[in-house]
Design an enzyme around this catalytic site. Structure first.
Site, PDB file in Angstrom:
ATOM      1  N   GLU A  33     -27.593  -2.540 -20.901  1.00  0.00           N
ATOM      2  CA  GLU A  33     -28.062  -1.203 -20.513  1.00  0.00           C
ATOM      3  C   GLU A  33     -27.535  -0.791 -19.140  1.00  0.00           C
ATOM      4  O   GLU A  33     -28.285  -0.335 -18.274  1.00  0.00           O
ATOM      5  CB  GLU A  33     -29.593  -1.141 -20.560  1.00  0.00           C
ATOM      6  CG  GLU A  33     -30.138  -1.400 -21.945  1.00  0.00           C
ATOM      7  CD  GLU A  33     -31.643  -1.198 -22.074  1.00  0.00           C
ATOM      8  OE1 GLU A  33     -32.358  -1.392 -21.088  1.00  0.00           O
ATOM      9  OE2 GLU A  33     -32.080  -0.841 -23.181  1.00  0.00           O
ATOM     10  N   ASP A  49     -36.316  -4.489 -30.005  1.00  0.00           N
ATOM     11  CA  ASP A  49     -36.921  -4.210 -28.701  1.00  0.00           C
ATOM     12  C   ASP A  49     -38.429  -4.005 -28.769  1.00  0.00           C
ATOM     13  O   ASP A  49     -38.888  -2.858 -28.682  1.00  0.00           O
ATOM     14  CB  ASP A  49     -36.260  -2.974 -28.076  1.00  0.00           C
ATOM     15  CG  ASP A  49     -36.645  -2.809 -26.614  1.00  0.00           C
ATOM     16  OD1 ASP A  49     -37.213  -3.752 -26.059  1.00  0.00           O
ATOM     17  OD2 ASP A  49     -36.372  -1.747 -26.050  1.00  0.00           O
ATOM     18  N   GLU A  81     -45.176  -0.499 -24.171  1.00  0.00           N
ATOM     19  CA  GLU A  81     -44.111   0.504 -24.212  1.00  0.00           C
ATOM     20  C   GLU A  81     -44.056   1.224 -25.554  1.00  0.00           C
ATOM     21  O   GLU A  81     -43.863   2.431 -25.605  1.00  0.00           O
ATOM     22  CB  GLU A  81     -42.768  -0.177 -23.916  1.00  0.00           C
ATOM     23  CG  GLU A  81     -41.585   0.764 -24.036  1.00  0.00           C
ATOM     24  CD  GLU A  81     -40.256   0.108 -23.673  1.00  0.00           C
ATOM     25  OE1 GLU A  81     -40.250  -1.049 -23.205  1.00  0.00           O
ATOM     26  OE2 GLU A  81     -39.215   0.769 -23.854  1.00  0.00           O
TER      27      GLU A  81
HETATM   28  C1  GCV Z   1     -36.323  -2.823 -18.050  1.00  0.00           C
HETATM   29  C2  GCV Z   1     -36.041  -1.475 -23.118  1.00  0.00           C
HETATM   30  C3  GCV Z   1     -36.819  -0.596 -22.187  1.00  0.00           C
HETATM   31  C4  GCV Z   1     -36.213  -0.577 -20.801  1.00  0.00           C
HETATM   32  C5  GCV Z   1     -36.132  -2.022 -20.304  1.00  0.00           C
HETATM   33  C6  GCV Z   1     -35.282  -2.811 -21.296  1.00  0.00           C
HETATM   34  C7  GCV Z   1     -35.186  -4.270 -20.921  1.00  0.00           C
HETATM   35  O1  GCV Z   1     -34.811  -0.894 -23.417  1.00  0.00           O
HETATM   36  O2  GCV Z   1     -36.904   0.680 -22.721  1.00  0.00           O
HETATM   37  O3  GCV Z   1     -37.017   0.206 -19.957  1.00  0.00           O
HETATM   38  O4  GCV Z   1     -35.597  -2.092 -19.012  1.00  0.00           O
HETATM   39  O5  GCV Z   1     -35.869  -2.734 -22.565  1.00  0.00           O
HETATM   40  O6  GCV Z   1     -35.958  -5.037 -21.467  1.00  0.00           O
HETATM   41  O7  GCV Z   1     -34.357  -4.621 -20.114  1.00  0.00           O
END
Ligand code: GCV
Length: 674
Positions: free
Chosen positions: A253, A326, A354
């Site tokens: 990411e 995720d 989340e």
């Molecule tokens: C900390 C998901 C979440 C992100 C998070 C990522 C991760 O994509 O939406 O906010 O980033 O996981 O675990 O690194």
């Protein structure tokens, strides 16, 4: 009325409790935060505790034994102060739960995982990524000068459930965390946590040498880069001698990583591991990697990490999310748990909700985590469960067993944003101590310590909380659907959402079209993700006849009129499963109303308001998904289901304007009649 704890765990220390702010007696805790009642000091030299003079191997460095001595007194024995502390908490827990009689028999407790770690996704600017409980607990601008009482309360709460490590900052790491200025602040927290057997760790930014020292590169094989890390690590240990080590999100990411320089994850992890090794530090290297180009995000962790098996140093642990995508409300376990043989691995669970309604929804998460830990990978035949894999039992490398939970803690007065969400913090700690504990036992403990031991309260509320995860799956994404979220903060539905990357769009996952719905991951016609699982799972998932229906749309793309085991069409099965979720969420409100007399008005009211919103959100989810899918199926929502209250157009026009650091206010969401 006297209100008891919010965090049962916290019990442990004293016959005390946590309480809500507002009316009623103030708690004796110093922060005025929603915490303990009473005096929290554990007298270290109390006569009922004894440090053993000869090392008892069975107990190790953190275990304890409680048994009666020749004078009939129950005594806690341990090799270490930490063991005595955990034993004291255990005794207190038994007392609070009305179970002191359990001490009539000898008790031996030894933590299952060696590293039991919380991960904070907290940023230096006080925002918390996916945090739904206010701002960060760590007030960096005040540190090191001002010390808030919450820091020690946090340590006590964690110690009472056996947590022994905490990563203080976000995996999307700001390089500033490694500056001398911040390390001096971290030191203050480390000093506060140390007496509670909690080590601090930091997330690092892999490009730190470039950011902080203006080096031309952060290539892990570059000698100046290696020197920079060695010097930085030496500096850290000179300030915090028992620093735990690092957590790393690399090449994921948008985060920098060794692949930016043509190197592998092993090259990157080993460079850091070598730097911390002389001090006993560890590196937790995340396997959460995926690229936009891949046809199946769920396969990528195995594709990247399996070829590296055996190349990581022995103080590296690969940190794997419970599922392959995720933290969805239901995923199969990540196949990577069963694919490495010569590499330490650990599980990463998400305590913050989340994808499960943030701190607006009451969802008790232990059943979800346990489903993962109990799942059999079959890597070395039957019994190679995710728990056994991560405990190192499958390959005989138990020395580095670890588990991590992304916390739901913030500076909110009730710590976790929802009065009942503290149960998830509690459950994570108890599970890390003993993954065999049942969801029932843990919630029973937490409720008794937090509210009352009265059965008329505990039984119905435990039943409600135990049902809540499955209810959430049903009203958000039943039958293996996944990632149908609105991009706005991952709260609420957005099956139509578009994004800059295909794999950030819900359509990548649900694949709804005229011919049906679901992600084909089968061997013949799909992405063959099933082949990352060992037999018999591979065949079980591959075959639509044997694939468990609660994962069927994870592995199969099926026509709308596909016949389900119930005899219904897939379309109707979806409608009725959503309906069950809606009905269960409505039922939670009635359960809570039935126990009103046991709860103080403030906590009662807060939970009630949120349960009402949860039930409304359940209808919102159903409306959004089924009205959207209806465009493709052309089928009707059965007349005996709750009928949609908004049109698809209205729902598509609704915009939730929240960032990744917020949860929506209850009155900013679509209105629904229950
Ligand atoms: C900390 C998901 C979440 C992100 C998070 C990522 C991760 O994509 O939406 O906010 O980033 O996981 O675990 O690194």
């Amino acid at each position: 009325m006297t209100r008891k704890l919010t965090l049962g765990l916290f019990v442990a220390l004293l016959a005390m409790g946590m309480q809500s702010c507002g009316d009623g007696p103030r708690p004796a805790n110093k922060s005025g935060h929603d915490l303990w009642l009473g005096d929290i000091t554990v007298p270290v030299n109390a006569p009922y505790k004894e440090l053993l003079t000869q090392y008892d191997k069975e107990l190790g460095d953190e275990g304890f034994r409680i048994k009666h001595n020749d004078k009939g007194l129950a005594v806690i024995y341990a090799n270490t102060e930490a063991g005595l502390m955990y034993g004291t908490y255990h005794m207190k827990r038994l007392g609070e739960c009305g179970e002191l009689s359990k001490m009539n028999d000898e008790i031996v407790e030894v933590p299952a995982y060696k590293y039991r770690i919380l991960n904070h996704w907290d940023n230096p600017n006080l925002t918390v990524e996916r945090g739904y409980a206010g701002k960060s607990l760590w007030k960096w601008s005040e540190l090191p000068g001002k010390i808030r009482p919450e820091y020690e309360e946090y340590a006590r709460a964690n110690a009472s459930i056996g947590i022994n490590g905490t990563v203080l900052n976000n995996v999307n790491a700001d390089p500033c965390m490694l500056t001398r200025e911040y390390l001096e602040k971290v030191k203050v927290l480390a000093d506060i946590f140390r007496p509670y057997n909690i080590k601090v760790y930091l997330s690092l930014n892999f490009a730190a040498p470039k950011h902080l020292a203006n080096l031309k590169t952060s290539d892990p094989l570059d000698k100046d880069v290696i020197k920079w890390w060695n010097d930085k690590v030496a500096e850290i240990y000179s300030i915090i001698p028992d620093f735990g080590g690092f957590l790393v999100k690399a090449n994921s990411e948008g985060q920098s990583g060794p692949q930016d320089y043509g190197r592998t994850h092993a090259d990157g992890a080993n460079m850091i591991a070598d730097a911390v090794k002389p001090y006993g530090g560890i590196v937790m290297w995340r396997a959460f990697v995926y690229a936009a180009e891949s046809p199946d995000r769920a396969k990528q962790a195995v594709e990247e990490f399996k070829p590296l098996d055996g190349q990581f140093r022995d103080n590296v642990i690969i940190q794997i999310k419970n599922g392959p995508v995720d933290f969805q409300p239901r995923e199969p376990f990540s196949p990577l748990f069963g694919q490495l043989e010569h590499t330490n691995i650990m599980a990463e669970m998400q305590i913050t909700q989340e994808y499960l309604g943030h701190s607006n929804h009451m969802v008790y998460l232990h059943p979800m985590w346990k489903e993962c830990l109990d799942a059999d990978t079959y890597q070395k035949g039957k019994g190679s469960t995710v728990a056994a894999e991560t405990l190192g039992k499958v390959h005989g490398n138990t020395a580095m067993s670890a588990i991590a939970g992304v916390t739901n803690i913030g500076d909110s007065v009730n710590w976790c944003g929802h009065q009942l969400a503290q149960a998830n913090w509690y459950a994570f700690g108890r599970m890390a101590w003993n993954p065999d504990l049942s969801s029932e036992q843990i919630i029973d403990e937490w409720l008794k310590q937090t509210f009352t031991i009265n059965k008329k309260f505990v039984e119905p509320v435990a039943k409600m909380m135990l049902a809540s995860r499955e209810a959430c799956v049903k009203y958000e994404m039943p039958l293996g659907l996944h990632h149908c979220f609105s991009g706005a903060g991952h709260y609420g539905p957005g099956p139509w959402d578009r994004s800059s990357r295909p794999d950030w769009e819900p359509a990548y996952y649900h694949k709804a079209a005229a011919d049906g719905i679901g992600f084909d991951r089968t061997s013949k016609t799909g992405t063959d993700a099933v082949s990352q699982y060992h037999e018999p799972l591979r065949s079980l998932y591959d075959n639509v006849e044997t694939c468990p229906e609660n994962l069927i749309l994870w592995f199969h793309h099926l026509p709308w009129d596909f016949k389900m085991k119930s005899g219904r069409t897939l379309w109707n099965e979806l409608c009725y499963t959503f309906q069950e979720g809606i009905d269960e969420a409505r039922g939670f409100i009635y359960t809570w109303e039935s126990v009103e007399s046991f709860v103080d008005p403030q906590r009662y009211g807060q939970v009630h308001d949120k349960l009402v919103r949860q039930a409304k959100d359940a209808i919102w989810w159903r409306d959004a998904l089924m009205l959207y899918f209806q465009q493709y199926s052309n089928m009707e929502i059965p007349a005996d289901c709750t009928q949609p209250q908004h049109t698809l157009d209205e729902l598509r026009r609704f915009r939730l304007r929240i960032s990744n650091y917020e949860t929506p206010a209850l009155d900013k969401l679509p209105e629904y009649n229950l």
